[in-house]
Design an enzyme around this catalytic site. Structure first.
Site, PDB file in Angstrom:
ATOM      1  N   LYS A  49       0.841  -1.208   0.000  1.00 30.22           N
ATOM      2  CA  LYS A  49       0.000   0.000   0.000  1.00 30.22           C
ATOM      3  C   LYS A  49       0.875   1.256   0.000  1.00 30.22           C
ATOM      4  O   LYS A  49       2.076   1.182   0.276  1.00 30.22           O
ATOM      5  CB  LYS A  49      -0.921  -0.031   1.211  1.00 30.22           C
ATOM      6  CG  LYS A  49      -0.190  -0.068   2.548  1.00 30.22           C
ATOM      7  CD  LYS A  49      -1.136  -0.460   3.690  1.00 30.22           C
ATOM      8  CE  LYS A  49      -0.393  -0.476   5.007  1.00 30.22           C
ATOM      9  NZ  LYS A  49      -1.239  -0.991   6.105  1.00 30.22           N
ATOM     10  N   TYR A 268      15.315  30.414  10.117  1.00 31.61           N
ATOM     11  CA  TYR A 268      14.123  31.146  10.561  1.00 31.61           C
ATOM     12  C   TYR A 268      14.057  31.256  12.085  1.00 31.61           C
ATOM     13  O   TYR A 268      14.326  30.283  12.789  1.00 31.61           O
ATOM     14  CB  TYR A 268      12.849  30.424  10.108  1.00 31.61           C
ATOM     15  CG  TYR A 268      12.485  30.639   8.659  1.00 31.61           C
ATOM     16  CD1 TYR A 268      12.267  31.913   8.148  1.00 31.61           C
ATOM     17  CD2 TYR A 268      12.327  29.552   7.808  1.00 31.61           C
ATOM     18  CE1 TYR A 268      11.910  32.089   6.816  1.00 31.61           C
ATOM     19  CE2 TYR A 268      11.966  29.718   6.475  1.00 31.61           C
ATOM     20  CZ  TYR A 268      11.762  30.999   5.984  1.00 31.61           C
ATOM     21  OH  TYR A 268      11.409  31.175   4.681  1.00 31.61           O
TER      22      TYR A 268
HETATM   23  C1  LIG Z   1      -0.491  -1.844   6.848  1.00 31.13           C
HETATM   24  C2  LIG Z   1      -1.052  -3.150   7.203  1.00 31.13           C
HETATM   25  C3  LIG Z   1      -0.231  -4.288   7.248  1.00 31.13           C
HETATM   26  C4  LIG Z   1       1.268  -4.209   7.151  1.00 31.13           C
HETATM   27  O1  LIG Z   1       1.750  -3.672   8.355  1.00 31.13           O
HETATM   28  P1  LIG Z   1       3.312  -3.510   8.689  1.00 31.13           P
HETATM   29  O2  LIG Z   1       3.321  -3.057  10.097  1.00 31.13           O
HETATM   30  O3  LIG Z   1       3.799  -2.454   7.766  1.00 31.13           O
HETATM   31  O4  LIG Z   1       3.967  -4.800   8.468  1.00 31.13           O
HETATM   32  C5  LIG Z   1      -0.841  -5.518   7.439  1.00 31.13           C
HETATM   33  N1  LIG Z   1      -2.167  -5.613   7.632  1.00 31.13           N
HETATM   34  C6  LIG Z   1      -2.989  -4.544   7.634  1.00 31.13           C
HETATM   35  C7  LIG Z   1      -4.448  -4.723   7.856  1.00 31.13           C
HETATM   36  C8  LIG Z   1      -2.462  -3.266   7.442  1.00 31.13           C
HETATM   37  O5  LIG Z   1      -3.258  -2.198   7.479  1.00 31.13           O
END
Ligand SMILES: *Cc1c(COP(=O)(O)O)cnc(C)c1O
Length: 388
Positions: A49, A268
């Protein structure tokens, strides 16, 4: 060991790039194999993702597929559509589920919705009644309170004889809230609730663990594991030495080296006062590039908490950020480096093999996940392939 092969023909562009991101697909593949080994008898998926955590979903997807992954998780349907061409016969699960208007993209790209509520299930059953039966996954909430049907709702759907017409679950999954903390009592609680569901579903494959859960041991593995961050080299478990290989190196070009006198201020707000005559390197990276303002060396509330600001890595040394990070530029204090050892055109490593992603993230009060997924659009990318 670590023979490096460039797969990019953009070497010239890279030599002049203000910002560059080097992505080691060999390390990505090695990390997936590592996760697969730690998953024991469970199969190992790949979570890609958010553009594969900023790494690039197309190259990452193809690499993970070549390494052996045949189950992929994305957050939203458009990510699944981009991924499909690179993982021809793999299962692609869409974690955010589906909603009215998004059906076509599921059918056109052979995506599997992860059904997250009884309302979504009813909607999905209407769709498959009209368009033909298709597999789906079912998300069960065991304590996270984000997505998923309740344990009771899941149990009512478990018996094949009681399943509504058109409901063809191929995966039942849940997600740990505290997997990064091995001592949390939430872990065994969620695990045992999920086991009840998994056993009731019998023939349907079950999945509980993301990266962190894989480290909790075989009780947590079920049929399929879902690593994300660990594939990209990030730390999954708090307080544990991170065993994964770094995948991403972020670097910024030094635009200018300048001298400044004791008592002068930097950036800044003039919040960083020089206690000695100093050499400063101005790098072409700022908060617009995901080098978060909260990494600043001074002049932000977080610095009052005792957590030091970030450092870059330059000329073999850690170099601290001086003063506030600006939108497009960051100033590093290079006074401790040998005079003349840094010049305009050199690159400072923001994170990578010499400056751990998670250490940098900690300086910003955040996690490696957020650093990776927030890198912005100005990086020139190159993909390399080191061997292990
Ligand atoms: C993002 C996600 C993962 C992967 O998680 P990591 O901590 O990056 O390994 C797995 N399952 C779900 C439902 C997620 O939202």
């Amino acid at each position: 060991m670590n023979a490096s092969v460039e797969t990019s023909s953009e070497t010239d562009e890279l030599a002049a790039a203000p910002l560059r991101l080097t992505i080691d697909l060999g390390a990505l593949a090695a990390n997936w194999r590592d996760m697969a080994e730690r998953s024991g008898s469970a199969r190992t998926a790949a979570v890609v993702k958010a553009d594969a955590y900023g790494v690039g979903i197309e190259d990452a997807g193809a690499t993970l597929y070549a390494a052996g992954a045949r189950d992929f998780f994305v957050a939203v349907p458009s990510e699944g559509a981009t991924l499909r061409a690179h993982v021809p016969d793999a299962s692609i699960f869409v974690l955010s589920g589906l909603w009215a208007g998004a059906e076509d993209i599921f059918f056109d790209n052979d995506l599997i919705p992860v059904i997250a509520s009884t309302e979504q299930l009813a909607f999905w059953l209407e769709i498959v009644a009209a368009r033909g039966a298709r597999p789906c996954a079912l998300h069960v909430d065991t304590g996270f309170n984000r997505l998923g049907v309740s344990v009771e709702e899941a149990l009512a759907l478990a018996d094949p004889a009681a399943r509504p017409t058109g409901f063809m679950p191929v995966l039942v999954l849940s997600h740990l809230a505290c997997g990064d903390d091995p001592a949390s009592p939430m872990n065994p609680l969620q695990c045992s609730l999920f086991r009840t569901v998994a056993e009731a579903f019998g023939d349907v494959e079950a999945s509980l663990s993301a990266s962190a859960g894989i480290f909790l041991g075989s009780d947590y593995h079920f049929g399929l594991t879902r690593p994300g961050i660990a594939l990209y080299g990030g730390a999954a478990v708090n307080g544990m030495v991170n065993p994964m290989r770094p995948v991403v190196t972020a670097e910024a070009r030094i635009l200018q080296v300048r001298q400044a006198k004791t008592g002068m201020s930097v950036s800044y707000g003039g919040t960083h006062l020089l206690a000695r005559d100093s050499n400063l390197a101005v790098a072409s990276v700022g908060y617009a590039d995901g080098y978060l303002r909260s990494l600043s060396g001074a002049g932000i509330p977080l610095r009052g908490t005792g957590i030091a600001g970030a450092s870059g890595f330059l000329g073999g040394h850690a170099v601290p950020v001086a003063g506030r990070i600006t939108m497009d530029m960051t100033i590093f204090d290079i006074t401790d480096l040998p005079e003349g050892s840094v010049a305009a055109g050199d690159y400072v490593e923001l994170f990578g093999p010499n400056m751990a992603l998670d250490d940098v993230a900690r300086a910003a009060g955040t996690i490696g996940y957020e650093m990776l997924t927030g890198l912005g659009l100005r990086y020139e990318r190159r993909y390399i392939e080191t061997e292990d």
